[in-house]
Write an enzyme that holds these catalytic residues in place. Sequence first.
Site, PDB file in Angstrom:
ATOM      1  N   TRP A 174       0.836  -1.199   0.000  1.00  0.00           N
ATOM      2  CA  TRP A 174       0.000   0.000   0.000  1.00  0.00           C
ATOM      3  C   TRP A 174       0.862   1.237   0.000  1.00  0.00           C
ATOM      4  CZ3 TRP A 174      -4.687   0.671   3.823  1.00  0.00           C
ATOM      5  CH2 TRP A 174      -5.662   1.446   3.202  1.00  0.00           C
ATOM      6  N   GLU A 175       0.638   2.085  -0.981  1.00  0.00           N
ATOM      7  CA  GLU A 175       1.247   3.410  -1.004  1.00  0.00           C
ATOM      8  C   GLU A 175       0.170   4.389  -0.545  1.00  0.00           C
ATOM      9  OE1 GLU A 175       4.349   4.362  -1.913  1.00  0.00           O
ATOM     10  OE2 GLU A 175       5.115   2.447  -2.641  1.00  0.00           O
ATOM     11  N   VAL A 176       0.224   4.803   0.708  1.00  0.00           N
ATOM     12  CA  VAL A 176      -0.775   5.739   1.212  1.00  0.00           C
ATOM     13  C   VAL A 176      -0.455   7.133   0.686  1.00  0.00           C
ATOM     14  CG1 VAL A 176      -0.997   4.326   3.292  1.00  0.00           C
ATOM     15  CG2 VAL A 176       0.428   6.373   3.358  1.00  0.00           C
TER      16      VAL A 176
END
Length: 409
Positions: free
Chosen positions: A250-252
Amino acid sequence: PATIPVLRIGKHRDGTKPGVLIQAQDHAREWVPATTSLEAAERLVHNYKTDRETKRIVEDTDVFFILSNNPDGANYSFYNFASQRKNLTNHCPDENADPGRRDSWGVDLNRNYRVASGHDGYSGGSSVCTSGTYQGPEKLSEPEAKNIIWLVEKYRNIKFMMSVHSNGGQLFWQPGAYIADGRITTPRPPLGDEAFYWQSAGRILSQVKAYRETVVTPENVGGSSDVLYSSAGNVREDLYYTYGIYAFGWEVGGSVYNPATGNWQGGSFQPPWEGDPSLVSGHSETMEYANGIMEMFRVAADWGRDKKDPKSTLVPGGGKHRGPVDVHFETNEPATIYYTTDGSRPTLKSPRYEATDFREPGQVFHVTETTTFNWFSVDAAGNIERNYDPTKNDKRNNYRTATIKIDKK
């Protein structure tokens, strides 16, 4: 050197509940992943007694948090060099070992794992010790990477994992690496696993959107080699292909629309903590993506309670046809289908029903002569259709079967 703690939260910490590993801040300069994970941990503890949904998560899952998997690099990023990405291990030869070059030392921890490694010719890792994607002198050379392998081998109930990074907003899974010459990726997950990833992603992202209408667009969801780039030797590949763990990346911190300017405001590794809640800020990103992590816990809890076998059909099904006909399989939930067309009983070694390509549905069979399909399906939780046992020569043969009869007259 800092010792890396693991925070474990669950009512039943005896291995009987599905484990979820949240691993944040492999890359030191990515500050929000640590606060996002800490916020999710805080919610579990603080709201357990008063919120029914939180109580359900704590009682039905076994959660492991690594709030920062790179504390040495993180502290260096906080206080010395904000752009530090790697850990602080110096593997450089003498000409690069002077303290004045310490900002370039270190190993990219998310390139240090064993599957699809740069050491095996996959793209995205570097053999140059001062590179931002330096993969280390060998696989699992770093204690931070060895820790993860030790953890999942000791606690075999860990079935889900989220590696939290920033920034960009992407949510992805396997395949995550490829050999550049021919763009040969790691194997795609079976169609059932892929469908389960997509289903879970929809749930997770709906909870992110619920906080302030942040939307992750479709091109930013899927296999990471399709969504982002090749990251040789990443943790997700190792955990999925070696241990069968559903491993998300996950790339927030995706871009947020600014109605005042009519433009999209991009995220950053270290956004201002406070500010307009409708725009980019560390606090808003923390809250919305913690929503997504909480939903991942619910996905795991539902997976652990799933005892129903899946159902599958061959469309249009058995029967007579006056000429060639196209057929395909459908399932009532994410499930992998194993089938035969030679009259034999299907097993886990039989051909697997595959997708036609990235983001495409299952394959279509063009049947030109009478053919009998024998098959069974297995869902993401391991339930097998009709309780069929593909490992035994069961006289009941309670797999699914359908015959397509082609009348050539």
